[in-house]
Scaffold this active site. Structure first.
Site, PDB file in Angstrom:
ATOM      1  N   HIS A  71       0.864  -1.223  -0.156  1.00 31.19           N
ATOM      2  CA  HIS A  71       0.116   0.007   0.187  1.00 31.19           C
ATOM      3  C   HIS A  71       0.859   1.394   0.268  1.00 31.19           C
ATOM      4  O   HIS A  71       0.633   2.287   0.668  1.00 31.19           O
ATOM      5  CB  HIS A  71      -1.050   0.101   1.138  1.00 31.19           C
ATOM      6  CG  HIS A  71      -1.985  -1.096   1.175  1.00 31.19           C
ATOM      7  ND1 HIS A  71      -3.288  -0.893   0.823  1.00 31.19           N
ATOM      8  CD2 HIS A  71      -1.864  -2.299   1.675  1.00 31.19           C
ATOM      9  CE1 HIS A  71      -3.789  -2.184   0.861  1.00 31.19           C
ATOM     10  NE2 HIS A  71      -2.825  -3.025   1.605  1.00 31.19           N
ATOM     11  N   ASN A 145     -10.207  -2.733   2.641  1.00 37.21           N
ATOM     12  CA  ASN A 145      -9.809  -3.007   1.139  1.00 37.21           C
ATOM     13  C   ASN A 145     -11.122  -2.679   0.301  1.00 37.21           C
ATOM     14  O   ASN A 145     -12.393  -2.705   1.029  1.00 37.21           O
ATOM     15  CB  ASN A 145      -9.131  -4.356   0.749  1.00 37.21           C
ATOM     16  CG  ASN A 145      -7.609  -4.353   0.844  1.00 37.21           C
ATOM     17  OD1 ASN A 145      -7.072  -3.280   1.476  1.00 37.21           O
ATOM     18  ND2 ASN A 145      -7.224  -5.515   1.090  1.00 37.21           N
ATOM     19  N   HIS A 336      -3.545   0.824  12.164  1.00 41.41           N
ATOM     20  CA  HIS A 336      -3.325  -0.338  12.862  1.00 41.41           C
ATOM     21  C   HIS A 336      -4.633  -0.808  13.347  1.00 41.41           C
ATOM     22  O   HIS A 336      -5.519  -0.321  13.632  1.00 41.41           O
ATOM     23  CB  HIS A 336      -2.629   0.134  14.067  1.00 41.41           C
ATOM     24  CG  HIS A 336      -2.122  -0.991  15.065  1.00 41.41           C
ATOM     25  ND1 HIS A 336      -2.266  -2.490  14.671  1.00 41.41           N
ATOM     26  CD2 HIS A 336      -1.705  -1.160  16.421  1.00 41.41           C
ATOM     27  CE1 HIS A 336      -1.595  -3.055  15.708  1.00 41.41           C
ATOM     28  NE2 HIS A 336      -1.345  -2.139  16.761  1.00 41.41           N
TER      29      HIS A 336
HETATM   30 FE1  HDD Z   1      -2.367  -4.872   5.281  1.00 44.10          FE
HETATM   31  C1  HDD Z   1      -0.899  -1.807   5.005  1.00 44.10           C
HETATM   32  C2  HDD Z   1      -5.331  -3.648   4.157  1.00 44.10           C
HETATM   33  C3  HDD Z   1      -3.715  -7.789   5.510  1.00 44.10           C
HETATM   34  C4  HDD Z   1       0.214  -6.037   7.119  1.00 44.10           C
HETATM   35  N1  HDD Z   1      -3.142  -3.003   4.957  1.00 44.10           N
HETATM   36  C5  HDD Z   1      -2.427  -1.821   4.661  1.00 44.10           C
HETATM   37  C6  HDD Z   1      -3.144  -0.758   4.357  1.00 44.10           C
HETATM   38  C7  HDD Z   1      -4.234  -1.188   4.045  1.00 44.10           C
HETATM   39  C8  HDD Z   1      -4.148  -2.781   4.478  1.00 44.10           C
HETATM   40  C9  HDD Z   1      -5.559  -0.520   3.506  1.00 44.10           C
HETATM   41  C10 HDD Z   1      -2.554   0.525   4.054  1.00 44.10           C
HETATM   42  C11 HDD Z   1      -2.839   1.722   5.279  1.00 44.10           C
HETATM   43  C12 HDD Z   1      -2.577   2.691   4.949  1.00 44.10           C
HETATM   44  O1  HDD Z   1      -3.107   3.420   3.979  1.00 44.10           O
HETATM   45  O2  HDD Z   1      -1.701   3.607   5.584  1.00 44.10           O
HETATM   46  N2  HDD Z   1      -4.177  -5.819   4.914  1.00 44.10           N
HETATM   47  C13 HDD Z   1      -5.244  -4.879   4.591  1.00 44.10           C
HETATM   48  C14 HDD Z   1      -6.532  -5.926   4.517  1.00 44.10           C
HETATM   49  C15 HDD Z   1      -5.894  -6.904   4.891  1.00 44.10           C
HETATM   50  C16 HDD Z   1      -4.673  -6.835   5.041  1.00 44.10           C
HETATM   51  C17 HDD Z   1      -7.974  -5.458   4.349  1.00 44.10           C
HETATM   52  C18 HDD Z   1      -6.793  -8.361   5.006  1.00 44.10           C
HETATM   53  C19 HDD Z   1      -7.909  -8.581   5.294  1.00 44.10           C
HETATM   54  N3  HDD Z   1      -1.995  -6.610   5.924  1.00 44.10           N
HETATM   55  C20 HDD Z   1      -2.465  -7.655   6.027  1.00 44.10           C
HETATM   56  C21 HDD Z   1      -1.892  -8.842   6.585  1.00 44.10           C
HETATM   57  C22 HDD Z   1      -0.749  -8.199   7.051  1.00 44.10           C
HETATM   58  C23 HDD Z   1      -0.768  -7.050   6.753  1.00 44.10           C
HETATM   59  C24 HDD Z   1      -2.265 -10.210   6.912  1.00 44.10           C
HETATM   60  C25 HDD Z   1       0.440  -8.651   7.930  1.00 44.10           C
HETATM   61  C26 HDD Z   1       0.342  -9.972   8.811  1.00 44.10           C
HETATM   62  N4  HDD Z   1      -0.622  -4.137   5.968  1.00 44.10           N
HETATM   63  C27 HDD Z   1       0.314  -4.663   6.699  1.00 44.10           C
HETATM   64  C28 HDD Z   1       1.384  -4.013   6.933  1.00 44.10           C
HETATM   65  C29 HDD Z   1       1.077  -2.418   6.335  1.00 44.10           C
HETATM   66  C30 HDD Z   1      -0.301  -2.721   5.834  1.00 44.10           C
HETATM   67  C31 HDD Z   1       2.620  -4.255   6.576  1.00 44.10           C
HETATM   68  C32 HDD Z   1       2.112  -1.588   5.140  1.00 44.10           C
HETATM   69  C33 HDD Z   1       2.191  -0.143   5.781  1.00 44.10           C
HETATM   70  C34 HDD Z   1       1.228  -0.384   6.930  1.00 44.10           C
HETATM   71  O3  HDD Z   1       0.843  -1.399   7.433  1.00 44.10           O
HETATM   72  O4  HDD Z   1       1.139   0.734   7.792  1.00 44.10           O
HETATM   73  O5  HDD Z   1       1.585  -3.853   8.175  1.00 44.10           O
END
Ligand code: HDD
Length: 701
Positions: A71, A145, A336
């Site tokens: 993202h 999402n 978060h």
């Molecule tokens: Fe995630 C970012 C949505 C599964 C780990 N995720 C991130 C963002 C969105 C989502 C919208 C961007 C937030 C922003 O605008 O700053 N992610 C989802 C959805 C998931 C999902 C809807 C499944 C239902 N994500 C998911 C899993 C993991 C992560 C299973 C790790 C185990 N996601 C992250 C992250 C991020 C992230 C690596 C990258 C930057 C951040 O968090 O702030 O931690």
């Protein structure tokens, strides 16, 4: 009490404006020369004592922070949320969801997933839809999402799926695309991805606008009421403008014509006062019905069909303010999933549990330390008082000598909160330590089939084309074969159509289609509106100025955004009657793909110029090919004729008359004034977004 402005009042304290100021160093020393460094002689070496030079460059060298691992590319905006009434109070203690007097400030960030910060907006991808509610009870983040399911069931697989879809590690190709070997290799070996892959291959992955896409919390969460009773919940955002998508050919071209297409669209709509709106809805499931479904509620690769559990409206969110500074706000915002408030809790969904670890962890590296909640965009409006101290970039000056609980030297403060506290939902946990997927998580294809069955014909065609495109880019034959082996478990027709496009054969076997569908999954009948739709009005010297004026007035009154495109010369075109028509966009700089529809007004001179101009003819043909409304009057018809469009419309225009057929609106013999019916028909086609019932195969664009 409404506190919709509380966040902006807080932010006003840190908003900085250089207007009327004079240049200084970071230390406030005034500077009158910033173009030359301090040197020993005019052609001599730069001197170390030039503190202004060193400070300026050092700060610049450190301007970047790590982009989000997923993202990375996004766009954000502020707004507010207000519930319609208090009906949800039976289920949750969260005030912002149940008190219609309370307007809660929000910050929303939309994003693509796979691409880097500088990648194009209109790639085939999932879109992030993350909302931070600055509630009176603390920050609540709904990190969702635009698709209601996810690729994997357990967060331990997240690094795998992300590594597979990201650019391949040896050459960092391709950028922001799933059409490559490693993604399909992973997908075909991990069948739980199939349902989400169907969504990814569908039009949902190509939203026309962030303002025109749904949002989903994905997981089953838990609402908890004041008595501690829990109810399962799925969160939905429904856009007031309806859900609409682009077509793939268009997306690829927009990526070149305007890589910021979705970002710009959000920004411009808010600047124009056309505030995007979504309705928050919930699907509620009583805890006694936990096992009433033919899938596990804890499995994030499954959705609850809306026909089975209706989405009940809770309230409305309006986005009404763009950020002042992209980095400070949109880049530094930290979401978060574990940011919850009293009344909202988790379930044992193993994907959610992993997320509850990952988001805090990622902010520590991305934002450089444990004090990122003090960054203005992340600060709650609720009072914050902790015993956490120090760390990089500490912004607060904590007074007193105690930072521990219990204490007597600090008067026992901060005291243990007496009311409105978060208490974790009480649930019995009893099990053996196992590293094993639950048997209730093993059906990977039924809902992929449900999704396929629910699509309109044009949506199915798009899905087939998407698979053909993506797999067409896959170099390894065995990977393509394995994907077909999965598709025969989704639907045989789908598998065969994909195989045929690849010059392959679908394998024998597979699973018989269960025939069930969920009409809510199709975009075909999503409500439409002409509001904010961009319409290109093509003109040249000799155009019928009255018609241009009419089109502009009528469409603007309906909330659409007509733009007059012409040659640049002096910024005006001369009308047939000698009047002048303002050119708003230099036609050479524009492509049809960034518009929703096109109109060619009458006027012999204008039509002659445009019909002889390949760019103009292509503009119209391409709009038609992308199923957009196309209209012309009188001599303007010639341009459509050159584009091969008039041949496609069954009813020919003879003499005076009006034809409106499959989004093509033609008027002849207008006498310089468009009939009201012409604009009515055009607006109707525009409001329906695209006209899918059109054979565009022979149109070369
Ligand atoms: Fe995630 C970012 C949505 C599964 C780990 N995720 C991130 C963002 C969105 C989502 C919208 C961007 C937030 C922003 O605008 O700053 N992610 C989802 C959805 C998931 C999902 C809807 C499944 C239902 N994500 C998911 C899993 C993991 C992560 C299973 C790790 C185990 N996601 C992250 C992250 C991020 C992230 C690596 C990258 C930057 C951040 O968090 O702030 O931690």
């Amino acid at each position: 009490m409404a506190h919709g402005d509380a966040k902006h009042e807080q932010l006003d304290g840190v908003r900085a404006d250089p207007t009327g100021t004079e240049l200084t160093t970071q230390q406030g020393v005034r500077v009158d020369h910033t173009d030359d460094s301090l040197q020993a002689g005019e052609r001599g070496p730069t001197l170390l004592e030039d503190f202004h030079f060193r400070e300026k460059l050092t700060h610049f060298d450190h301007e970047r922070i790590p982009e989000r691992v997923v993202h990375a590319r996004g766009a954000g905006a502020y707004g507010h949320f207000r519930p319609y009434d208090d009906w949800l109070r039976d289920h949750t203690a969260a005030k912002f969801l149940t008190d219609p007097e309370v307007s809660t400030p929000v910050f929303v960030r939309f994003s693509t997933v796979a691409g880097s910060r500088g990648s194009a907006d209109t790639v085939r991808d999932v879109r992030g839809f993350a909302t931070k509610f600055y509630t009176e009870q603390g920050n609540y983040d709904l990190v969702g999402n635009n698709m209601p399911v996810f690729f994997i069931q357990d967060g331990i697989k997240f690094p795998d799926v992300v590594h597979a879809v990201k650019p391949e590690p040896h050459n960092e190709i391709p950028q922001a695309a799933s059409a490559h070997d490693t993604f399909w290799d992973f997908v075909s070996l991990q069948p739980e991805t199939m349902h989400m892959v169907m969504w990814l291959m569908s039009d949902r992955a190509l939203p026309r606008s962030y303002r025109m896409m749904e949002g989903f919390g994905v997981h089953t969460f838990r609402l908890v009421n004041a008595e501690g009773k829990g109810t399962f919940v799925k969160f939905h955002w429904k856009p007031v403008l309806g859900s609409h998508s682009l077509v793939w050919d268009e997306c690829q071209k927009i990526a070149g014509a305007d890589a910021d297409f979705n970002r710009r669209d959000l920004w411009e709509a808010i600047e124009a006062g056309q505030f995007p709106e979504w309705e928050l809805g919930v699907q509620l499931v009583d805890e006694s019905d936990e096992f009433a479904f033919d899938f596990d509620l804890l499995d994030p690769t499954k959705l609850i069909p809306e026909e089975q559990v209706p989405v009940r409206p809770v309230g409305k969110m309006v986005l009404d303010r763009n950020p002042d500074n992209f980095f400070a706000e949109t880049e530094q915002v930290a979401f978060h999933t574990a940011n919850v408030v009293p009344g909202i809790d988790f379930t044992n969904d193993p994907l959610l549990q992993a997320r509850n670890f990952s988001y805090l962890d990622t902010q520590l590296i991305r934002l450089g330390g444990p004090n990122f909640a003090q960054i203005p965009v992340n600060r709650p409006v609720a009072e914050v008082s902790t015993n956490q101290r120090d760390g990089h970039h500490q912004q607060q000056i904590h007074r007193g000598r105690t930072s521990y609980t219990p204490n007597s030297l600090g008067g026992g403060c901060p005291a243990i909160a007496g009311s409105d506290v978060f208490r974790h939902y009480q649930t019995r946990v009893d099990g053996e330590t196992v590293r094993r997927r639950s048997a209730s998580f093993t059906d990977h294809h039924s809902q992929a089939t449900l999704f396929w069955n629910s699509m309109a014909d044009f949506e199915k065609d798009h899905i087939v084309e998407a698979f053909r495109f993506e797999l067409g880019k896959v170099e390894h034959q065995h990977v393509r074969e394995r994907v077909l082996h999965e598709l025969v478990h989704v639907d045989r027709d789908l598998a065969e159509a994909v195989a045929q496009g690849l010059g392959m054969r679908a394998p024998e076997g597979g699973t018989e289609n269960h025939g069930r569908s969920s009409p809510a999954l199709s975009l075909a009948k999503s409500p439409g509106s002409v509001a904010t739709r961009k319409v290109a009005v093509l003109v040249a010297d000799g155009v019928d100025a009255t018609e241009v004026e009419q089109v502009k007035r009528d469409l603007s009154a309906r909330g659409a955004v007509p733009e007059v495109l012409g040659a640049t010369h002096d910024g005006r075109a001369r009308g047939a009657d000698g009047s002048e028509v303002d050119i708003e966009v230099a036609a050479r700089t524009a492509m049809s793909v960034v518009y929703d529809a096109v109109i060619v007004p009458g006027g012999a001179g204008s039509a002659r110029t445009l019909a002889a101009d390949g760019h103009a003819v292509h503009f119209v043909a391409e709009a038609y090919k992308h199923h957009k409304p196309v209209a012309a009057s009188d001599e303007g018809l010639e341009v459509l004729r050159k584009a091969g469009i008039t041949e496609q419309v069954a009813a020919p225009v003879e003499g005076d008359g009006l034809v409106a057929e499959r989004g093509v609106v033609l008027a002849a013999g207008t006498g310089g004034a468009l009939p009201g019916q012409f604009l009515e028909e055009f607006a109707a086609a525009l409001g329906s977004h695209r006209v899918w019932d059109r054979d565009t195969a022979s149109i070369p664009a």
